[in-house]
Motif scaffolding. Structure first.
Motif, short mmCIF file in Angstrom:
data_model
loop_
_atom_site.label_atom_id
_atom_site.label_comp_id
_atom_site.label_asym_id
_atom_site.label_seq_id
_atom_site.Cartn_x
_atom_site.Cartn_y
_atom_site.Cartn_z
N ASN A 65 14.93 -51.51 19.60
CA ASN A 65 16.23 -51.09 19.66
C ASN A 65 16.23 -49.99 20.61
OD1 ASN A 65 17.17 -53.10 18.17
ND2 ASN A 65 17.11 -52.08 16.27
N ALA A 68 15.77 -50.84 24.21
CA ALA A 68 16.97 -51.72 24.65
C ALA A 68 17.97 -50.55 24.90
CB ALA A 68 17.24 -52.85 23.74
N GLU A 69 18.25 -49.98 24.08
CA GLU A 69 19.16 -48.89 24.27
C GLU A 69 19.17 -48.01 25.41
OE1 GLU A 69 21.45 -45.00 21.68
OE2 GLU A 69 19.98 -46.46 20.85
N ILE A 73 20.35 -52.67 27.53
CA ILE A 73 20.49 -54.00 27.47
C ILE A 73 20.55 -54.35 25.93
CG2 ILE A 73 19.08 -54.72 29.28
CD1 ILE A 73 16.60 -55.00 27.71
N GLU A 74 20.93 -55.53 25.52
CA GLU A 74 21.02 -56.16 24.10
C GLU A 74 19.78 -56.91 23.98
OE1 GLU A 74 23.33 -55.90 21.74
OE2 GLU A 74 24.39 -54.51 22.95
N THR A 75 19.03 -56.55 23.30
CA THR A 75 17.56 -57.19 22.84
C THR A 75 17.64 -58.28 21.80
OG1 THR A 75 15.17 -57.00 22.22
CG2 THR A 75 16.86 -55.79 20.96
N SER A 76 17.10 -59.26 21.95
CA SER A 76 17.02 -60.56 21.15
C SER A 76 15.90 -60.41 20.36
CB SER A 76 17.22 -61.88 21.65
OG SER A 76 16.31 -62.11 22.73
N TYR A 77 14.80 -59.64 20.52
CA TYR A 77 13.57 -59.38 19.88
C TYR A 77 12.37 -60.43 20.53
CZ TYR A 77 16.27 -56.44 16.73
OH TYR A 77 17.31 -55.54 16.41
N ASP A 167 20.75 -59.60 30.93
CA ASP A 167 22.03 -59.11 31.16
C ASP A 167 22.43 -58.86 32.53
OD1 ASP A 167 22.16 -59.57 28.46
OD2 ASP A 167 21.84 -57.44 27.86
#
Length: 201
Positions: A65, A68-69, A73-77, A167
């Motif tokens: 997190n 990604a922050e 980006i939005e992480t999907s792990y 993204d």
């Protein structure tokens, strides 16, 4: 005085007995939730060896997190955490033509260093030679870790390379700002985007 002391001890005893009666239930709930989360996410996360799913720990989640922050980006792990963290560690490095260190780097220097750090791979040093050794990937099929190449119009040579995140964002060393994250939707990069490529790793 003696009665007051006894009352205090009795009150403390009641508080402690209440705490110890409640704690196991809370602990059990946390264990169940934790195991359910691990069970759910283990199907999403590849292991380092690639043979069995890897369980996401709370510290993994925090690291993902945070990275990604920082990258926007939005992480999907499912992204390579080492790649994200390596890119984050380079953010803000100034641009310096012909260099590849955290005191200054150009675009291909940045890419080669990250790939060495994360995958143990030695890439060609220039963006043009990198392009000649990648497997072409359609823009809609790009994945985290693919390379993105730019040129200034048809017939022009490739002059810039970056690492695709997700993204529609990529990390690169820009002449006018050093290592940063930009969007392929920005007019300049949208106009000059040439191709994406995947390194065999």
């Amino acid at each position: 005085m003696k009665n007051s002391l006894l009352y205090c001890l009795a009150a403390a005893s009641m508080v402690l007995s209440f705490f110890f009666e409640q704690a196991p239930a809370t602990s059990d709930r946390l264990l169940v939730a934790s195991s359910q989360q691990a069970s759910f996410l283990s199907g999403l996360l590849p292991s380092e060896a690639g043979d069995e799913p890897r369980v996401l720990t709370p510290s993994d989640s925090v690291a993902y997190n945070k990275a990604a922050e920082r990258l926007g980006i939005e992480t999907s792990y499912t992204e390579n955490e080492s790649l994200l963290e390596s890119v984050v560690s380079w953010l803000g490095t100034p641009y310096r033509y012909g260099s590849s260190s955290k005191s200054g780097t150009d675009c291909s220097g940045f890419v080669t260093r990250v790939f060495k750090e994360v995958y143990g791979l030695t890439l060609q040093r220039s963006s043009r030679s990198m392009f000649s050794s990648v497997q072409r990937v359609d823009k809609k099929d790009m994945q985290t870790g693919d390379l993105v190449f730019f040129r200034r119009g048809p017939g022009q040579p490739i002059y810039h390379v970056g690492i695709y995140l997700k993204d529609r964002k990529f990390a690169h060393a820009a002449c006018n700002g050093g290592v940063m994250v930009s969007s392929l939707d920005q007019a300049y990069y949208s106009r000059n985007f040439y191709a994406a490529g995947r390194v065999d790793r």
